[in-house]
Design a protein around this motif. Structure first.
Motif, mmCIF file in Angstrom:
data_model
loop_
_atom_site.group_PDB
_atom_site.id
_atom_site.type_symbol
_atom_site.label_atom_id
_atom_site.label_comp_id
_atom_site.label_asym_id
_atom_site.label_seq_id
_atom_site.Cartn_x
_atom_site.Cartn_y
_atom_site.Cartn_z
ATOM 1 N N SER A 117 0.223 4.492 -2.586
ATOM 2 C CA SER A 117 -1.076 4.502 -1.923
ATOM 3 C C SER A 117 -2.232 4.205 -2.879
ATOM 4 O O SER A 117 -3.189 3.512 -2.514
ATOM 5 C CB SER A 117 -1.302 5.848 -1.237
ATOM 6 N N GLY A 118 -2.122 4.693 -4.101
ATOM 7 C CA GLY A 118 -3.197 4.475 -5.072
ATOM 8 C C GLY A 118 -3.116 3.156 -5.808
ATOM 9 O O GLY A 118 -4.049 2.794 -6.530
ATOM 10 N N GLY A 119 -2.001 2.469 -5.624
ATOM 11 C CA GLY A 119 -1.856 1.153 -6.225
ATOM 12 C C GLY A 119 -1.321 1.139 -7.644
ATOM 13 O O GLY A 119 -1.179 0.071 -8.241
ATOM 14 N N ILE A 120 -1.014 2.312 -8.188
ATOM 15 C CA ILE A 120 -0.559 2.366 -9.576
ATOM 16 C C ILE A 120 0.944 2.164 -9.686
ATOM 17 O O ILE A 120 1.442 1.415 -10.536
ATOM 18 C CB ILE A 120 -0.950 3.702 -10.230
ATOM 19 N N SER A 121 1.683 2.820 -8.821
ATOM 20 C CA SER A 121 3.138 2.763 -8.876
ATOM 21 C C SER A 121 3.667 1.650 -7.980
ATOM 22 O O SER A 121 3.276 1.532 -6.817
ATOM 23 C CB SER A 121 3.723 4.103 -8.429
ATOM 24 N N THR A 122 4.550 0.826 -8.554
ATOM 25 C CA THR A 122 5.166 -0.259 -7.792
ATOM 26 C C THR A 122 6.662 -0.296 -8.081
ATOM 27 O O THR A 122 7.120 0.220 -9.116
ATOM 28 C CB THR A 122 4.563 -1.623 -8.179
ATOM 29 N N GLY A 160 -6.001 0.211 11.850
ATOM 30 C CA GLY A 160 -5.496 1.199 12.794
ATOM 31 C C GLY A 160 -4.925 2.464 12.172
ATOM 32 O O GLY A 160 -4.402 3.322 12.891
ATOM 33 N N PHE A 161 -5.006 2.559 10.857
ATOM 34 C CA PHE A 161 -4.545 3.767 10.178
ATOM 35 C C PHE A 161 -5.310 3.876 8.849
ATOM 36 O O PHE A 161 -6.019 2.951 8.445
ATOM 37 C CB PHE A 161 -3.036 3.734 9.933
ATOM 38 N N THR A 162 -5.168 5.010 8.207
ATOM 39 C CA THR A 162 -5.865 5.239 6.938
ATOM 40 C C THR A 162 -5.074 4.564 5.829
ATOM 41 O O THR A 162 -4.184 5.153 5.206
ATOM 42 C CB THR A 162 -6.023 6.750 6.674
ATOM 43 N N PHE A 163 -5.403 3.325 5.585
ATOM 44 C CA PHE A 163 -4.622 2.452 4.702
ATOM 45 C C PHE A 163 -4.406 3.083 3.331
ATOM 46 O O PHE A 163 -3.290 3.041 2.791
ATOM 47 C CB PHE A 163 -5.358 1.117 4.556
ATOM 48 N N SER A 164 -5.430 3.683 2.781
ATOM 49 C CA SER A 164 -5.360 4.179 1.402
ATOM 50 C C SER A 164 -4.435 5.383 1.244
ATOM 51 O O SER A 164 -4.200 5.828 0.114
ATOM 52 C CB SER A 164 -6.756 4.542 0.910
ATOM 53 N N SER A 165 -3.901 5.897 2.345
ATOM 54 C CA SER A 165 -3.055 7.086 2.286
ATOM 55 C C SER A 165 -1.564 6.777 2.278
ATOM 56 O O SER A 165 -0.754 7.707 2.127
ATOM 57 C CB SER A 165 -3.358 8.011 3.480
ATOM 58 N N PHE A 166 -1.185 5.513 2.430
ATOM 59 C CA PHE A 166 0.228 5.194 2.644
ATOM 60 C C PHE A 166 0.762 4.128 1.699
ATOM 61 O O PHE A 166 0.050 3.197 1.326
ATOM 62 C CB PHE A 166 0.441 4.718 4.081
ATOM 63 N N PHE A 167 2.057 4.324 1.344
ATOM 64 C CA PHE A 167 2.784 3.259 0.686
ATOM 65 C C PHE A 167 2.756 2.024 1.578
ATOM 66 O O PHE A 167 2.775 2.123 2.808
ATOM 67 C CB PHE A 167 4.258 3.660 0.508
ATOM 68 N N MET A 168 2.757 0.863 0.940
ATOM 69 C CA MET A 168 2.907 -0.393 1.661
ATOM 70 C C MET A 168 4.088 -1.155 1.060
ATOM 71 O O MET A 168 4.355 -1.057 -0.146
ATOM 72 C CB MET A 168 1.637 -1.237 1.567
ATOM 73 N N ARG A 169 4.765 -1.893 1.908
ATOM 74 C CA ARG A 169 5.971 -2.601 1.477
ATOM 75 C C ARG A 169 5.989 -4.031 2.004
ATOM 76 O O ARG A 169 5.411 -4.318 3.055
ATOM 77 C CB ARG A 169 7.206 -1.862 1.983
ATOM 78 N N TRP A 170 6.638 -4.890 1.255
ATOM 79 C CA TRP A 170 6.976 -6.236 1.713
ATOM 80 C C TRP A 170 8.496 -6.321 1.833
ATOM 81 O O TRP A 170 9.220 -5.935 0.909
ATOM 82 C CB TRP A 170 6.497 -7.302 0.735
ATOM 83 N N ARG A 217 8.951 -11.970 -11.336
ATOM 84 C CA ARG A 217 8.439 -13.167 -10.656
ATOM 85 C C ARG A 217 7.398 -12.821 -9.591
ATOM 86 O O ARG A 217 6.462 -13.589 -9.370
ATOM 87 C CB ARG A 217 9.582 -13.939 -9.994
ATOM 88 N N PHE A 218 7.579 -11.693 -8.928
ATOM 89 C CA PHE A 218 6.679 -11.285 -7.845
ATOM 90 C C PHE A 218 5.828 -10.103 -8.311
ATOM 91 O O PHE A 218 6.293 -9.246 -9.065
ATOM 92 C CB PHE A 218 7.468 -10.846 -6.614
ATOM 93 N N THR A 219 4.613 -10.044 -7.796
ATOM 94 C CA THR A 219 3.712 -8.930 -8.079
ATOM 95 C C THR A 219 3.054 -8.463 -6.791
ATOM 96 O O THR A 219 2.420 -9.268 -6.093
ATOM 97 C CB THR A 219 2.633 -9.331 -9.086
#
Length: 115
Positions: A52-57, A25-35, A66-68
């Motif tokens: 968004s690019g998956g490099i920075s966490t 429902g949105f342009t996934f690759s453009s946004f930060f994602m969080r847990w 412990r978590f990735t």
């Protein structure tokens, strides 16, 4: 926007689980994602985030090492690999995206760490 978490369950201390969140429902690759997670009687807390690019966490101090967190922009999914789980990790885990100052959440998936 739809976020659907999966992968929770009951695990013994020291065990591992992998959570997944399918986004649409949105342009996934453009946004930060969080847990995030929320334990009984506690406030919801940020566990991990990925750019968004998956490099920075980044991670909460309590889960570092412990978590990735990872993402697949081709499949619109974000995952949380959780190792060396302990009872303090017991919580409902939520996937989150913030779009133009609006927060969207999945339904959550329960993780219980117990012997």
């Amino acid at each position: 926007v739809q976020l659907v978490e999966s992968g929770g369950g009951l695990v013994q201390p020291g065990g591992s689980l992998r959570l997944s969140c399918a986004a649409s429902g949105f342009t996934f690759s453009s946004f930060f994602m969080r847990w995030y997670r929320q334990a009984p009687g506690k406030e919801r807390e940020l566990v991990a985030a990925i750019a968004s690019g998956g490099i920075s966490t980044n991670y909460a101090d309590s889960v570092k090492g412990r978590f990735t967190i990872s993402r697949d922009n081709g499949k619109n999914t974000v995952s949380l690999q959780m190792n060396s789980l302990n009872p303090e990790d017991t919580a409902v885990y939520y996937c989150n995206v913030r779009i133009w100052k609006n927060d969207y959440w999945g339904q959550g998936t329960q993780v219980t760490v117990s012997s």
